[in-house]
Write a protein that holds these residues in place. Structure first.
Motif, PDB file in Angstrom:
ATOM      1  N   ASN A   1       0.818  -1.136   0.007  1.00 49.99           N
ATOM      2  CA  ASN A   1      -0.141  -0.052   0.063  1.00 49.99           C
ATOM      3  C   ASN A   1       0.756   1.117  -0.034  1.00 49.99           C
ATOM      4  O   ASN A   1       0.374   2.404  -0.593  1.00 49.99           O
ATOM      5  CB  ASN A   1      -0.951   0.073   1.159  1.00 49.99           C
ATOM      6  CG  ASN A   1      -1.993  -1.061   1.232  1.00 49.99           C
ATOM      7  OD1 ASN A   1      -2.275  -1.684   0.201  1.00 49.99           O
ATOM      8  ND2 ASN A   1      -2.529  -1.265   2.520  1.00 49.99           N
ATOM      9  N   LEU A   2       2.061   1.024   0.626  1.00 51.02           N
ATOM     10  CA  LEU A   2       2.886   2.444   0.613  1.00 51.02           C
ATOM     11  C   LEU A   2       4.071   2.481  -0.316  1.00 51.02           C
ATOM     12  O   LEU A   2       4.470   3.212  -0.888  1.00 51.02           O
ATOM     13  CB  LEU A   2       3.226   2.597   2.197  1.00 51.02           C
ATOM     14  CG  LEU A   2       1.781   2.872   3.251  1.00 51.02           C
ATOM     15  CD1 LEU A   2       2.798   2.979   4.438  1.00 51.02           C
ATOM     16  CD2 LEU A   2       1.045   3.791   2.741  1.00 51.02           C
TER      17      LEU A   2
ATOM     18  N   GLN B   1       4.656   4.009  -4.288  1.00 52.15           N
ATOM     19  CA  GLN B   1       5.395   5.053  -4.042  1.00 52.15           C
ATOM     20  C   GLN B   1       4.860   6.115  -3.214  1.00 52.15           C
ATOM     21  O   GLN B   1       4.865   7.130  -3.582  1.00 52.15           O
ATOM     22  CB  GLN B   1       5.868   5.445  -5.432  1.00 52.15           C
ATOM     23  CG  GLN B   1       6.872   4.481  -6.091  1.00 52.15           C
ATOM     24  CD  GLN B   1       7.291   4.911  -7.741  1.00 52.15           C
ATOM     25  OE1 GLN B   1       6.244   5.104  -8.425  1.00 52.15           O
ATOM     26  NE2 GLN B   1       8.354   5.290  -7.779  1.00 52.15           N
ATOM     27  N   LYS B   2       4.047   5.782  -2.390  1.00 50.23           N
ATOM     28  CA  LYS B   2       3.459   6.841  -1.547  1.00 50.23           C
ATOM     29  C   LYS B   2       4.372   7.374  -0.380  1.00 50.23           C
ATOM     30  O   LYS B   2       4.129   8.571   0.254  1.00 50.23           O
ATOM     31  CB  LYS B   2       2.239   6.270  -0.880  1.00 50.23           C
ATOM     32  CG  LYS B   2       1.155   5.878  -1.791  1.00 50.23           C
ATOM     33  CD  LYS B   2      -0.210   5.490  -0.989  1.00 50.23           C
ATOM     34  CE  LYS B   2      -1.220   5.121  -2.167  1.00 50.23           C
ATOM     35  NZ  LYS B   2      -2.436   4.767  -1.380  1.00 50.23           N
TER      36      LYS B   2
ATOM     37  N   ARG C   1       9.037  11.044   0.859  1.00 48.74           N
ATOM     38  CA  ARG C   1       9.339  11.559  -0.512  1.00 48.74           C
ATOM     39  C   ARG C   1       9.774  13.157  -0.604  1.00 48.74           C
ATOM     40  O   ARG C   1       9.457  13.704   0.603  1.00 48.74           O
ATOM     41  CB  ARG C   1       8.272  11.086  -1.304  1.00 48.74           C
ATOM     42  CG  ARG C   1       7.788   9.706  -1.476  1.00 48.74           C
ATOM     43  CD  ARG C   1       6.949   9.473  -2.635  1.00 48.74           C
ATOM     44  NE  ARG C   1       7.747   9.405  -3.862  1.00 48.74           N
ATOM     45  CZ  ARG C   1       7.529  10.337  -4.788  1.00 48.74           C
ATOM     46  NH1 ARG C   1       6.412  11.287  -4.598  1.00 48.74           N
ATOM     47  NH2 ARG C   1       8.209  10.203  -5.901  1.00 48.74           N
TER      48      ARG C   1
ATOM     49  N   GLN D   1       7.196  15.787   1.213  1.00 46.87           N
ATOM     50  CA  GLN D   1       6.377  15.233   1.896  1.00 46.87           C
ATOM     51  C   GLN D   1       6.770  15.506   3.326  1.00 46.87           C
ATOM     52  O   GLN D   1       8.049  15.240   3.804  1.00 46.87           O
ATOM     53  CB  GLN D   1       6.305  13.649   1.650  1.00 46.87           C
ATOM     54  CG  GLN D   1       5.377  12.737   2.441  1.00 46.87           C
ATOM     55  CD  GLN D   1       5.105  11.304   1.839  1.00 46.87           C
ATOM     56  OE1 GLN D   1       6.462  10.832   1.748  1.00 46.87           O
ATOM     57  NE2 GLN D   1       4.087  10.678   1.806  1.00 46.87           N
TER      58      GLN D   1
ATOM     59  N   ASP E   1       2.729  13.246   7.300  1.00 43.59           N
ATOM     60  CA  ASP E   1       1.893  12.612   6.181  1.00 43.59           C
ATOM     61  C   ASP E   1       2.373  11.238   6.355  1.00 43.59           C
ATOM     62  O   ASP E   1       1.565  10.260   6.247  1.00 43.59           O
ATOM     63  CB  ASP E   1       2.176  13.208   5.106  1.00 43.59           C
ATOM     64  CG  ASP E   1       1.938  14.607   4.983  1.00 43.59           C
ATOM     65  OD1 ASP E   1       1.024  14.936   5.539  1.00 43.59           O
ATOM     66  OD2 ASP E   1       2.271  15.378   4.215  1.00 43.59           O
TER      67      ASP E   1
ATOM     68  N   LEU F   1       0.084   7.928   7.189  1.00 44.47           N
ATOM     69  CA  LEU F   1      -0.072   6.778   6.292  1.00 44.47           C
ATOM     70  C   LEU F   1       0.301   5.412   6.827  1.00 44.47           C
ATOM     71  O   LEU F   1      -0.288   4.449   6.828  1.00 44.47           O
ATOM     72  CB  LEU F   1       1.033   6.983   4.999  1.00 44.47           C
ATOM     73  CG  LEU F   1       0.430   7.975   4.247  1.00 44.47           C
ATOM     74  CD1 LEU F   1       1.733   8.242   3.090  1.00 44.47           C
ATOM     75  CD2 LEU F   1      -0.565   7.547   3.186  1.00 44.47           C
TER      76      LEU F   1
ATOM     77  N   LYS G   1       8.755   9.338 -10.073  1.00 39.32           N
ATOM     78  CA  LYS G   1       8.749   9.277  -8.635  1.00 39.32           C
ATOM     79  C   LYS G   1       9.921   8.591  -8.047  1.00 39.32           C
ATOM     80  O   LYS G   1      10.711   9.042  -7.188  1.00 39.32           O
ATOM     81  CB  LYS G   1       7.666   8.512  -8.248  1.00 39.32           C
ATOM     82  CG  LYS G   1       6.315   9.175  -8.344  1.00 39.32           C
ATOM     83  CD  LYS G   1       5.072   8.404  -7.811  1.00 39.32           C
ATOM     84  CE  LYS G   1       3.804   9.151  -7.843  1.00 39.32           C
ATOM     85  NZ  LYS G   1       2.538   8.470  -7.374  1.00 39.32           N
TER      86      LYS G   1
END
Length: 959
Positions: free
Chosen positions: A355-356, A360-361, A385, A388, A392, A396, A647
């Motif tokens: 999910n992360l 690439q979250k 990132r 970011q 944040d 997550l 990314k």
């Protein structure tokens, strides 16, 4: 009178055997572990592994930093170091003459411990220094390591953690009785000699931790996570103010309390006979007197009140850590919490992975669990990132826990976790070190081995409902958040105390050492690797060479493709594989692909070296064919996306920038710049501007070109060559292998040239290097003899002179390196990490060692005999046989180096070693790279050694 003497001798022989025979407690499991308890309470674990004629032994003590006195933190770790100093027999030339000085040193340290006036403390320390110099005249430094080295021992070491101190060594299997003689003496009668130089070495280890941002934030989080408990208040290395004022009396008291048979265990895995081994252990360790076992009273642990936050400033990577209190290791919920952790992060198909990380979250993230005897913790971490906020990333990560609390994870995941954990366990059976580690963990956890072997069954019994329950029970709004942010670190600078070099008596040996070496042994017969017997080789056939090695241990396989092209040929290869790992195929997305890998119990790994690249598929034999099919689809039908690449490049640029602030990367880049100038890989690498211009087609082309090259395929498993080749698709080489990289070493204009890079840090890192000319593979045997003599272990020249005699460093190494490929260079290398204000002194002594090599017939004989003993017991384990062959082939070595060494080393003389040294090593021009704090390193003193040039990041890095 003679009759009385004879009876006394008989009585002395019989008395040690009057205690009860060892009690067999356990003898049935996959590793066939036997568990015994001696009459005095000492626990013994034995497991037979006959793959190589060696044994690996650990002596475990249930004592660590959590049992340190509150006003003497770091004491358990100090004691770990002092347990290498010998006894009244080992490590001394004349203990009766040495003892008065040691007793005086102990009294002086007690005065130093209680004295609060700084000037008086300095006066006391000067007395300690003078007395230590006198005491050292009777000491044989690192006698224990010298004996082990002589009999072929390796990895002589120890470690301390919260609830354990572990002593370890790897030995030829025929040295069991000598091991028992050494260790029974060491633990029954330790003497704490050569203490003040060891004190400095321990503090240098603390300095190393102060330069680690990850360690600093970890300690800050632990303080909040374990309020009122020593897990949080007492670090393994201790507080600086305690390390500088130790008490030898306190250390002795600690030894007497915790180092008792009922609180200790011996754990051995290797090529041993069980009955013979327990008899030897009983003979040597059985006479230890039984003593009261310390009763560890559980400490109170307060619950965390709400969300606790802490921020630490340090150079390097920014990240966030979240931590919750959970349960200790024997709690009924321990297994469910371990499965909870694996659902979060199993590197492939956990919620954080899928999910992360995969979409690439975040730049990177993960989780881990730590279950100790009195408390447990769950950790999540993540790095941001570009642009970011850490807040944040924190949100997550918290969302992934909420998904588990709501039961939003797939049904196949828990069974897949169990299968993969079983695979990990099976692979652990392959090495003695891993086998011993599994057993040791159960002993420290006070878990009977009969229960420990049921761990997998208990994990397999965990249900979805169990996981959801513990997720809701333990992961509420009471936790710790730690932020590591960029900024100036708070570094505690400690004044360097005056220490005179102590005499080491390096050419002397104790009477105890002579008695140990006089014990009879049956020499092992050497066995060297043979093609056709230990591994099969076919080809090259149409540009492909095939290697096959049988796996005699389990049903796990691995297959590796090795291509003669690396990052020095194509700087984009690593980026291409990074993009591949973020990409799916036409049939399935990256997320679906990760799930499928995990369901199959296989993994694909990529390794890009400077001059070669490896692709490896490994896992359960039953999944070989579907795993191979999946890999082939991935390699040949990968769907690279421009958005994913953008990314990836953004993350890569951040990681690169952060690495440029890490001490390890900086000193490495300095050395490469000093050696190669503008051809350094850090300057030749793709720039940030070029990275921004990258296209998926460029990276796809890099990967496609690699797969067209001639290559090796190495299979390890239970299939024959014909069988695995039938199940394996074929890559057909259509291109020629590129030439090996060519990077000439830059000419040096002065006998010594120094590069300096300023960075605020507790330590200075020093790299010394000389280019060696006129060497060929025929010199490798004497080169290895030199390495053993100069830098091999704690009894080597480098360790003895820099750490043992002077306390200048915790870590120091010196060696000659051979080329990594034909056309590469031979180098002499030295490295040391020391307190910044010791830099000039440490460097001066190191240069002296390179140019005025201490000559010792005794040390040389020890080196030669050590190599012979090691070669007799040396075997390549089945997983590394082919990689060893390839390793030497790349270097242009067409003979078995071990076999040649066994033939040549016995007749090698000191004069040959010295002739080699004088011709190739002595007085070579030196390139020196120094990373440290300008305000603490004496640059004017360095300029007396050689011209100093200061560097900045732009000199050594392409941004």
């Amino acid at each position: 009178m003679r009759k009385f003497a004879a009876m006394l001798i008989l009585l002395l022989v019989v008395l040690p055997q009057l205690h009860a025979a060892p009690k067999l407690i356990h003898d049935i499991d996959a590793m066939q572990v036997r568990v015994y308890q001696l009459d005095n309470g000492l626990t013994v674990y034995l497991t037979r592994n006959a793959e190589t004629p060696r044994l690996y032994a650990e002596i475990a003590v249930r004592a660590g930093s959590s049992t340190d006195p509150a006003d003497c933190t770091g004491l358990a770790h100090y004691l770990e170091h002092l347990m290498f100093k010998g006894s009244s027999k080992m490590g001394t030339l004349d203990y009766s003459k040495e003892r008065p000085y040691l007793e005086k040193i102990t009294r002086l340290y007690e005065q130093h411990f209680v004295e609060t006036d700084a000037a008086k403390r300095k006066e006391i320390y000067q007395k300690i220094n003078r007395t230590s110099t006198e005491a050292a005249k009777y000491a044989v430094a690192n006698d224990i390591d010298r004996i082990y080295k002589f009999i072929g021992g390796t990895n002589v070491n120890a470690h301390t953690y919260y609830e354990e101190t572990i002593y370890k060594v790897d030995l030829p299997a025929n040295q069991l009785e000598r091991w028992a003689t050494i260790e029974s003496e060491r633990f029954s009668d330790p003497v704490f000699r050569l203490f003040h130089t060891e004190l400095e070495a321990v503090y240098e280890e603390k300095n190393t931790s102060l330069d680690s941002g990850a360690r600093m934030i970890s300690e800050a989080v632990e303080r909040l996570l374990f309020p009122g408990h020593t897990y949080g208040s007492q670090t393994v290395l201790g507080l600086p103010e305690h390390l500088k004022k130790p008490s030898l009396v306190r250390i002795r008291d600690y030894f007497q309390k915790y180092y008792v048979p009922g609180n200790m265990a011996i754990i051995i895995s290797g090529d041993i006979e069980m009955d013979e081994t327990i008899a030897v252990i009983d003979r040597y360790f059985g006479p230890w007197p039984a003593k009261p076992v310390p009763q560890v009273k559980a400490q109170p642990l307060r619950a965390i009140d709400g969300i606790q936050r802490v921020t630490v400033q340090h150079e390097g990577e920014e990240f966030v850590t979240l931590a919750w209190q959970t349960v200790p290791n024997q709690h009924p919920d321990a297994e469910a919490l371990m499965i909870f952790d694996m659902i979060l992060d199993n590197s492939v198909a956990g919620l954080i992975n899928l999910n992360l990380v995969s979409p690439q979250k975040v730049r990177s993230a993960g989780s881990y669990v730590n279950q100790l005897n009195e408390a447990g913790a769950q950790y999540l971490w993540g790095s941001p990132r570009d642009g970011q906020a850490l807040e944040d990333v924190e949100a997550l990560l918290l969302n992934q826990i909420r998904l588990i609390q709501q039961g939003k994870f797939e049904d196949w995941l828990i069974p897949a976790i169990i299968t993969n954990l079983q695979s990990v366990t099976e692979s652990s059976y392959e090495t003695n070190e891993n086998r011993v580690a599994m057993i040791r963990d159960s002993f420290i956890a006070r878990q009977p081995w009969a229960e420990a072997i049921q761990d997998h069954a208990r994990l397999a019994a965990v249900t979805r409902e169990d996981v959801v329950r513990v997720a809701n029970q333990y992961f509420g709004e009471n936790y710790v958040v730690g932020y590591l942010v960029k900024g100036k670190a708070d570094i505690q600078h400690i004044e360097k105390p005056p220490i005179d070099a102590v005499p080491l008596n390096s050419s002397s040996e104790s009477a105890f050492a002579r008695s140990v070496l006089a014990l009879p042994t049956t020499p092992l017969s050497p066995s060297f690797m043979q093609k056709g017997k230990d591994y099969q080789q076919s080809g090259p056939i149409n540009g492909v060479t095939y290697y096959t090695t049988q796996n005699p241990v389990n049903d796990l396989f691995s297959i590796t493709w090795t291509f003669p092209k690396g990052s020095l040929h194509d700087d984009l290869l690593l980026t291409a594989f990074d993009l591949l790992e973020k990409s799916g195929t036409a049939q399935m997305s990256s997320t679906e692909l990760g799930k499928r890998w995990y369901q199959l119990g296989v993994s694909a790994d990529f390794y890009v070296n400077e001059n070669f690249t490896e692709i490896t598929l490994s896992g359960l034999a039953s999944s070989y064919e579907p795993g191979m099919k999946l890999l082939w689809q991935w390699l040949h039908d990968s769907q690279f996306q421009e958005a994913t690449l953008k990314k990836l490049v953004a993350d890569f640029k951040i990681s690169r920038a952060e690495a440029m602030e890490e001490p390890g990367t900086i000193i490495h880049a300095m050395a490469r710049y000093h050696r190669y100038g503008e051809q350094s890989k850090y300057l030749k690498r793709t720039s940030s501007e070029q990275l921004d211009q990258l296209s998926v087609e460029t990276l796809k082309s890099s990967l496609a070109q690699l797969l067209k090259l001639p290559h090796d395929i190495s299979y390890v498993g239970q299939l024959t060559e014909n069988q695995w080749r039938e199940k394996t698709p074929v890559l057909k080489p259509t291109a020629k292998a590129p030439a090996e990289p060519n990077r000439p070493v830059q000419p040096i204009q002065e006998p010594v040239e120094i590069l300096f890079y300023h960075r605020e840090m507790a330590q200075a890192q020093v790299w010394i290097e000389s280019k060696l000319d006129g060497l060929s593979p025929d010199d490798l045997v004497v080169l290895n003899v030199f390495n053993e003599y100069f830098g091999g272990g704690m009894s080597s020249v480098v360790f003895q002179e820099l750490r043992e005699a002077r306390g200048l460093a915790y870590s120091a190494s010196g060696y000659l390196s051979s080329p990594r490929w034909v056309g590469d260079h031979y180098l002499a290398v030295g490295s040391i990490a020391c307190q910044a204000d010791k830099t000039e002194k440490a460097l001066t002594k190191f240069l002296q060692l390179f140019d005025q090599l201490p000559e010792s017939d005794v040390r040389f004989k020890e080196t030669r005999d050590a190599l012979i003993a090691r070669l007799r017991a040396e075997r390549n384990d089945f997983r590394n046989r082919v990689s060893t062959v390839q390793f030497w082939q790349r270097r242009g070595v067409d003979f078995d180096l071990s076999q040649r060494a066994y033939q040549q080393v016995p007749s090698t003389q000191l004069k040959e070693l010295l002739g080699f040294y004088r011709q190739h090593v002595k007085s070579r021009p030196k390139r020196i790279s120094i990373l440290g704090d300008r305000s603490r390193v004496d640059l004017d003193a360095l300029k007396k050694i050689g011209p100093v040039r200061e560097l900045v990041a732009e000199d050594i890095f392409t941004r």
